[in-house]
Structure formats: structure tokens, C-alpha cells
Motif scaffolding. Structure first.
Motif, PDB file in Angstrom:
ATOM      1  N   SER A 199      18.660  43.978  50.340  1.00  0.00           N
ATOM      2  CA  SER A 199      19.323  42.673  49.418  1.00  0.00           C
ATOM      3  C   SER A 199      18.286  41.876  48.858  1.00  0.00           C
ATOM      4  CB  SER A 199      19.787  41.684  50.525  1.00  0.00           C
ATOM      5  OG  SER A 199      20.834  42.386  51.480  1.00  0.00           O
ATOM      6  N   LEU A 221      24.673  38.789  50.791  1.00  0.00           N
ATOM      7  CA  LEU A 221      25.647  39.174  51.643  1.00  0.00           C
ATOM      8  C   LEU A 221      26.597  38.070  51.594  1.00  0.00           C
ATOM      9  CD1 LEU A 221      27.092  40.791  53.819  1.00  0.00           C
ATOM     10  CD2 LEU A 221      25.583  39.567  55.393  1.00  0.00           C
ATOM     11  N   LEU A 248      23.247  49.674  50.994  1.00  0.00           N
ATOM     12  CA  LEU A 248      23.351  49.163  50.111  1.00  0.00           C
ATOM     13  C   LEU A 248      23.052  49.632  48.527  1.00  0.00           C
ATOM     14  CD1 LEU A 248      24.015  46.230  48.977  1.00  0.00           C
ATOM     15  CD2 LEU A 248      21.853  45.416  49.821  1.00  0.00           C
ATOM     16  N   LEU A 277      30.504  43.205  53.487  1.00  0.00           N
ATOM     17  CA  LEU A 277      30.091  44.589  54.508  1.00  0.00           C
ATOM     18  C   LEU A 277      31.124  44.820  55.501  1.00  0.00           C
ATOM     19  CD1 LEU A 277      28.149  46.815  55.771  1.00  0.00           C
ATOM     20  CD2 LEU A 277      27.182  44.674  57.018  1.00  0.00           C
ATOM     21  N   LEU A 284      19.289  46.526  55.606  1.00  0.00           N
ATOM     22  CA  LEU A 284      19.844  45.934  54.883  1.00  0.00           C
ATOM     23  C   LEU A 284      19.375  44.724  54.092  1.00  0.00           C
ATOM     24  CD1 LEU A 284      22.901  46.052  53.990  1.00  0.00           C
ATOM     25  CD2 LEU A 284      23.666  44.322  55.741  1.00  0.00           C
ATOM     26  N   LEU A 325      30.864  48.970  51.526  1.00  0.00           N
ATOM     27  CA  LEU A 325      30.091  47.787  50.890  1.00  0.00           C
ATOM     28  C   LEU A 325      30.997  47.628  49.513  1.00  0.00           C
ATOM     29  CD1 LEU A 325      27.365  49.424  52.215  1.00  0.00           C
ATOM     30  CD2 LEU A 325      26.870  46.837  51.812  1.00  0.00           C
ATOM     31  N   GLY A 357      20.621  51.240  56.472  1.00  0.00           N
ATOM     32  CA  GLY A 357      20.733  50.003  55.833  1.00  0.00           C
ATOM     33  C   GLY A 357      20.397  49.663  54.720  1.00  0.00           C
ATOM     34  N   TRP A 358      19.275  50.490  54.157  1.00  0.00           N
ATOM     35  CA  TRP A 358      18.807  50.414  52.630  1.00  0.00           C
ATOM     36  C   TRP A 358      19.659  51.193  52.019  1.00  0.00           C
ATOM     37  CZ3 TRP A 358      14.491  48.339  50.044  1.00  0.00           C
ATOM     38  CH2 TRP A 358      14.036  48.700  49.121  1.00  0.00           C
TER      39      TRP A 358
END
Length: 316
Positions: free
Chosen positions: A111, A118, A69, A88, A107, A132, A65-66
Motif C-alpha cells: 500500500s 485501504l 495488491l 479487500l 499488504l 481486491l 499481501g504484497w
């Protein structure tokens, strides 16, 4: 779990915090709505990460997730942009709730760290793939590009290089050592150089983020600008951790390994001298732009000057 329940449970909480003065409508309609303020240009980029190509199979979902992005947002950093929002598209082999919870946590952390919201997206079933699209803005006409390098400009890089490439050998290590964990953190949690990119607007003549390896990415600048460069490999910034885990191979990794997501820039000597000291301290001068096309590498004669990652071949 159905698609809409999946979105409601794991991704709607991210979107509920999304509405700002620029993202005025987030998920829930057919489209999001972004307002671009007067005097700003919209910049956007899309990245796709495929399991087994861009990250290993059974990769930790929170790391993914990290990382997903960060990889996409790094393109905004290379343009000197202020991040605004992202969409996404997530393709999943199954709706595993534990996996989704971890991915959403990573994520959400990214963010918040990058200041990007998002705005919406889509979920489908299939091989694990994360796409993304990131949106940002820059002052009109000021976005950093690849085609502005000029003869005499300095070539600089941010941070240290090669750590993420070294991490690939330790991704499956059951108990990585402390020094191995240092390079692994660079792979799992890359940090797009957003603030640095913004500080270089109006100062750097060209910029690119280092995703496929320094030599490969620098050549994109040279080709776009119609110039060449001379680089001294001995001047490359290399971390103590990389030297410890890779020894004599550290320099080669710093030149050719991808996934660092640092910035490579060119800048005129006068502009360099006028940079604030905190910005200068983030950069290392590694060479100079020359009028003759091509990349000339000194201090590492055994390394091919065009080495780098390419999805459809061994060289760039």
C-alpha cells in the motif's frame, strides 16, 4: 477471533492512514466515499486470487499481501492511472493470527509502495481467496485502452519477461540459489509499472499489463484494435538470471509465461521519437503493428503464437 476483532486488529491500522483529499471516508460505515476531482475520470478494476490457482498452497502470507495488491494495481498502471484506494474481500479457512499478521504486513508495505489506501472490505470463512478492487483516476478522456493500436505503430514491452514463470519451479525449494532467488523475487514481489504508465498517457496508442503471457495479452490489443502484429522473438528483453536458470527455454518463457506484470504498449513512430530518454530506456521495441489481423512470430518458430494462460482452457 471474531470477524470484527480480526478487522480491528489487523486491517484497521492500514485504514487509519487512508483518508486523503480523494478518499474522504474509509472503513467504518456501510460504504467508503471517494471524491473524484474535476477533470478526472474514475477507473477501477477487480482481481481475485485463489489458493492453488493463483498462488501455491501454504504460500507465505507476507508475500501474498504484497502480491495480491500488486496484481490488482497493475491494471491501473496499464490505464496510466494514479492510484487512490482499494477494497479487500478476504475469505479465510480460519482466523490464524500469525498468518493474518504476515498478510497485513505485506499488504501495508505494498500500500505504501504503490501509494494506494485501504478503503474498506469484508471478511468471510471459506477456502483461502483474496479479492481486491482498485480505484484510480486519469485526466478526463486520456485513459490508455486496448483498442487504439494502428498499422505502423511500434510494439514495446517494459522490463524483462519470463522471470516469474521460471520461478514456479523453485517455489518449494528449501534453499534456493542466488540466481533462483532473483527470479523468485519477481514472482513474490511484482512491481506494477505505475509511473511508466502515467508517462505514456497521451503518447501510447494502446496498452495492457502482461499477466497471462506476452503472446496472449498482446492478442487482446490486436483483437480490440482490429489489427495484426509481427514480433521478433529475438528482440525480447530477457534477464541474465532467466537465461542462467532456463537456458534455451528462456525465450519461450518470455513469450508465454504469465505473472510478469510488465506493460505491453503500442506507440506511433513519431510519438516514440518524442519520448523522454528515461521513458525510452524502460521500454524495448519488439515488433510492429500491421493491418492484416493475426500475430506473426519470427525467431521462435516452434512456439504457437496463441499460447498463454487461460482459466478455462490450455490456449487463449
Amino acid at each position: 477471533m471474531g470477524e470484527f476483532e480480526l478487522i480491528r486488529q489487523f486491517f484497521q491500522p492500514l485504514a487509519d492512514r487512508a483518508v486523503t483529499d480523494q478518499l474522504i471516508l474509509g472503513p467504518g460505515d456501510d460504504c467508503a466515499i471517494q471524491r473524484v476531482p474535476p477533470g478526472r475520470d474514475l477507473v477501477f478494476s477487480v482481481d481475485t486470487l485463489v489458493e492453488g490457482v493463483h498462488f501455491p498452497e501454504h504460500y507465505h502470507p507476507e508475500y501474498l499481501g504484497w502480491r495480491a495488491l500488486a496484481v490488482a494495481t497493475s491494471d491501473l498502471a496499464a490505464m496510466g492511472a494514479m492510484p487512490v484506494c482499494y477494497t479487500l474481500a478476504l475469505t479465510l479457512p480460519e482466523a490464524d493470527q500469525n498468518w493474518l499478521a504476515g498478510f497485513a504486513r505485506g499488504l501495508a508495505r505494498a500500500s505504501e509502495a504503490f501509494g494506494i489506501a485501504l478503503a474498506g472490505g469484508d471478511t468471510t470463512r471459506g477456502p483461502l481467496t483474496v479479492t481486491l478492487q482498485v480505484h484510480g483516476t486519469v485526466a478526463t478522456g486520456t485513459g490508455l485502452r486496448r483498442n487504439g493500436a494502428q498499422s505502423g505503430d511500434l510494439v514495446c514491452v517494459s522490463g524483462t519477461l519470463g522471470d516469474a514463470g521460471a520461478a514456479l519451479d523453485f517455489l518449494a525449494a528449501p534453499e534456493p540459489s542466488a540466481v533462483q532467488q532473483q527470479v523468485l523475487s519477481r514472482y513474490h514481489f511484482p512491481e506494477p509499472r505505475l509511473f511508466l504508465g502515467q508517462q505514456l498517457v497521451g503518447r501510447a496508442s494502446a496498452a495492457i499489463d502482461i499477466s497471462d503471457g506476452l503472446l496472449a495479452d498482446l492478442q487482446h490489443i490486436l483483437q480490440a484494435s482490429g489489427v495484426g502484429a509481427r514480433i521478433n522473438a529475438q528482440d525480447l528483453p530477457v534477464s541474465a538470471a532467466l537465461r542462467q536458470v532456463r537456458g534455451e527455454q528462456a525465450l519461450e518463457l518470455a513469450l508465454t509465461a504469465g505473472d510478469d506484470y510488465q506493460l505491453c504498449i503500442t506507440i506511433g513512430q513519431e510519438q516514440w521519437s518524442q519520448l523522454p530518454d528515461p521513458v525510452k530506456q524502460e521500454l524495448t521495441v519488439i515488433g510492429r503493428i500491421e493491418p492484416q489481423p493475426g500475430l506473426r512470430l519470427e525467431g521462435a518458430p516452434r512456439i504457437a503464437a496463441k499460447a498463454g494462460f487461460d482459466h478455462f482452457g490450455s490456449d487463449v
